[in-house]
Design a protein around this motif. Structure first.
Motif, PDB file in Angstrom:
ATOM      1  N   LYS A 342       0.745  -1.144   0.022  1.00 45.95           N
ATOM      2  CA  LYS A 342      -0.048   0.020   0.085  1.00 45.95           C
ATOM      3  C   LYS A 342       0.842   1.324   0.075  1.00 45.95           C
ATOM      4  O   LYS A 342       2.184   1.197   0.158  1.00 45.95           O
ATOM      5  CB  LYS A 342      -1.059   0.023   1.243  1.00 45.95           C
ATOM      6  N   ASP A 360     -10.243  -1.680   1.372  1.00 53.00           N
ATOM      7  CA  ASP A 360     -10.805  -1.650   0.023  1.00 53.00           C
ATOM      8  C   ASP A 360     -12.139  -2.187   0.138  1.00 53.00           C
ATOM      9  O   ASP A 360     -12.420  -3.178   0.776  1.00 53.00           O
ATOM     10  CB  ASP A 360      -9.946  -2.890  -0.881  1.00 53.00           C
ATOM     11  N   GLU A 369     -12.351  -4.492  -6.822  1.00 44.62           N
ATOM     12  CA  GLU A 369     -12.128  -3.259  -6.155  1.00 44.62           C
ATOM     13  C   GLU A 369     -12.865  -1.913  -6.690  1.00 44.62           C
ATOM     14  O   GLU A 369     -12.662  -1.459  -7.691  1.00 44.62           O
ATOM     15  CB  GLU A 369     -10.634  -3.073  -5.843  1.00 44.62           C
ATOM     16  N   GLY A 372     -10.571   2.273  -2.670  1.00 42.19           N
ATOM     17  CA  GLY A 372      -9.581   1.882  -1.589  1.00 42.19           C
ATOM     18  C   GLY A 372      -9.238   3.264  -0.859  1.00 42.19           C
ATOM     19  O   GLY A 372      -9.266   4.346  -1.522  1.00 42.19           O
TER      20      GLY A 372
END
Ligand code: ATP
Ligand code: MG
Length: 446
Positions: A342, A360, A369, A372
Motif C-alpha cells: 500500500k 478496499d 475493487e 481504496g
C-alpha cells in the motif's frame, strides 16, 4: 409546428399536437404507412406517417428517410400500449408534417452486429445507440447522487490540481508533461491536497479526472478515469466503513429508482442490486488470504487452482478479488492489508506494523475493487520517515509535511473509481463503455 417537446416527457402531451426535433433511429416500411422511430436524446418515439395525412412530398421523404437523418416532425401524441420499442414505451405520434434537415447516406453503424474495435473507432457515433444512451445516463445519475449525498452530509467540494510537481503515491506510474521546460505530472490522485483541504474544512471531497500510466490491459483499468475522493478529519477506519456503506447503498438505490428503463435496456439483473444495503461484511486481509488458500486447496480445476494461489504479503489480483466477492451477496470490505503493498501514507496497525489501517471495498459479481482508502499517518516523525524512504525529493513534499506540524489529527479517506462503479451497476463486462471516450493502453482515438 406544435409545441416543441422532449420525448422523455411525452406522457404529458397525450392528445396534443407537438413537434419533436431529432434523428431517425429506425424505420419500418409498410407502403402507405411508415413507422419511424425518432430519438431526440431524451427518448425515442414511434412516429406514424400515413400517406394522405401529410403533404405528398413530405410523405415521400418519410418513406425514404435513412438512419440518423436529422428531422423535425409534427403530429398528435397518442397512447398506444403496443409500442414497446419507445422510450418511454406506450406512445406514438400521428404525423402531419415531416421535415428532413439532412438526409444521411451510409451511416456506418447499422443494427447488424459490429466488432468492438470497430465500434470503439466510431465511438463518436456509437454514443447515439440505445445501450450507450442508457449507460451514460446512469453514469450522470451516479455522479449526481454521489455529490448529493456528500453535499447533504456536510462534505465540501474542494478541487485539487491536475498538474502536480510530484507523485501523489509511490505505487502507480505517472504521465509526465513538459511544464515550461520542467517536468510535471498529471495527478494520479487528489489525496495529498485533499488532506490539506480537510484540515481547512473538516470534511471534503474532490472529484476529477485521474491519470495512471500503468501498462494495464485489463477490463478494469483506464489510463484516464474519474475518481471521487472524500477525506474526513477525526475519523477512524471503522467510521469510514460505516460511511462508505451508506454512501454506496444510496447511489445504488437511487439508480434503481430512477433508471428502470435504462437497466432494462442493459438487461441488468436488478435483483442483484436490490439487496445492496448496509451492513456490508468486513473481513481482514488475513482472513481473506485464508479463505482464498482454502478455496485453492479445494479447487479441482488446475488452471483455477493456479490463479487462486496467494501467499500472505502479496496484493490481490483480479482472480482473487473475483473469488472473494463471489463469497458474498453484497460488497465486502477487506481491511488491514500488508503495509508493503500500500501507499506510504497509510497508518500502521498498532503493534503490527507489517499491516496498515487500509480498506478496499470489493463489489460483488466479480467486479472487484471499487474503493481504496485508509487512515493516514498523522505522526510527524513517522510521515517524515516514510517520505524519505520512497526517495522523492523532500522539498516536493514540504507542504504536505507541514500538515503534520500544524494541528495534526487522525483522519481517513478513500477514492472511489467512477467507471468501475458504472460497470458494476450497469452489469458491463468491460470498463471501456463506462466513459464517453475511453483512454486505454492501445487507444486514444477518437
Ligand atoms: P487496482 O489495484 O485495481 O489497479 P488501485 O489500488 O491502484 O487499483 P487506488 O489507488 O486505490 O487503485 O484508486 C482508488 C480507486 O480508483 C480504485 O478502487 C478503483 O475503483 C479506481 N481505479 C484505480 N485505478 C484505476 C484505473 N486505472 N482505471 C479505472 N479505475 C481505477
Ligand atoms: Mg486500491
Amino acid at each position: 409546428m406544435g409545441q416543441i417537446i422532449n420525448v422523455g416527457s411525452i406522457a404529458d402531451y397525450v392528445g396534443q399536437e407537438v413537434t419533436v426535433r431529432g434523428w431517425v433511429y429506425d424505420r419500418t416500411d409498410k407502403g402507405k404507412l411508415q413507422f419511424i422511430m425518432v430519438r431526440d436524446g431524451t427518448g425515442i418515439v414511434q412516429c406514424v406517417a400515413f400517406r394522405g395525412n401529410l403533404p405528398e412530398a413530405e410523405f415521400e421523404a418519410a418513406s425514404k428517410v435513412t438512419q440518423e437523418s436529422s428531422v423535425i416532425v409534427t403530429g398528435t401524441v397518442k397512447a398506444n400500449e403496443r409500442v414497446k420499442k419507445g422510450i418511454p414505451s406506450g406512445y406514438e405520434i400521428d404525423l402531419k408534417s415531416f421535415q428532413v434537415l439532412q438526409m444521411v447516406e451510409d451511416y456506418p453503424i447499422t443494427p447488424k452486429e459490429h466488432g468492438v474495435e470497430f465500434l470503439m473507432d466510431n465511438r463518436h457515433l456509437w454514443l447515439r445507440s440505445n445501450r450507450q444512451w442508457a449507460i451514460l445516463r446512469i453514469r450522470a445519475t451516479i455522479i449526481r447522487e454521489m455529490r448529493n449525498w456528500l453535499d447533504d452530509h456536510g462534505y465540501l467540494l474542494v478541487d485539487t490540481p491536475i498538474i502536480t510537481p510530484s507523485a501523489g503515491e509511490d505505487t502507480t506510474s505517472l504521465f509526465e508533461i513538459d511544464y515550461h521546460g520542467e517536468p510535471a505530472f498529471l495527478a494520479q490522485t487528489g489525496q495529498l491536497y485533499n488532506e490539506a483541504n480537510m484540515m481547512a474544512f473538516g470534511k471534503v471531497y474532490c472529484f476529477g479526472p485521474t491519470f495512471r500510466a500503468e501498462k494495464s490491459k485489463t477490463r478494469r483499468h483506464l489510463m484516464e478515469f474519474w475518481m471521487l475522493e472524500p477525506e474526513m478529519a477525526f475519523t477512524s477506519l471503522e467510521e469510514m466503513m460505516d460511511m462508505e456503506q451508506e454512501f454506496v447503498s444510496h447511489v445504488i438505490q437511487s439508480v434503481l429508482e430512477k433508471h428502470r428503463k435504462e437497466l432494462e435496456i442493459l438487461e441488468r439483473d436488478t435483483g442483484k442490486l436490490e439487496n445492496i444495503l448496509p451492513l456490508f461484511p468486513r473481513i481482514s486481509y488475513d482472513e481473506a488470504v485464508e479463505r482464498l488458500q482454502k478455496l485453492a486447496a479445494e479447487t479441482q480445476d488446475p488452471e483455477q487452482k493456479e490463479l487462486l494461489k496467494i501467499e500472505w504479503g502479496s496484493d490481490f489480483g483480479s482472480p482473487h478479488e473475483t473469488a472473494l466477492t463471489q463469497m458474498f451477496d453484497r460488497p465486502v470490505f477487506v481491511y488491514h492489508y500488508p503495509t508493503q503493498v500500500k501507499a506510504f501514507y497509510m497508518q500502521p496497525v498498532e503493534g503490527r506494523p507489517e499491516v496498515c489501517r487500509s480498506v478496499d471495498l470489493l463489489a460483488p459479481e466479480g467486479y472487484g475493487e471499487i474503493t481504496g482508502g485508509s487512515e493516514r499517518i498523522h505522526d510527524p516523525v513517522l510521515i517524515e520517515e516514510r517520505v524519505s524512504k520512497i526517495g522523492i525529493p523532500r522539498e516536493n513534499y514540504a507542504w504536505y509535511l507541514d500538515l503534520r506540524k500544524y494541528g495534526s489529527v487522525p483522519h481517513a479517506g478513500f477514492g472511489l473509481g467512477l467507471e468501475r462503479t458504472v460497470a458494476w451497476i450497469c452489469g458491463l463486462p468491460h470498463i471501456r463503455e463506462t466513459i464517453p471516450y475511453a483512454r486505454l493502453m492501445n487507444r486514444k482515438y477518437p
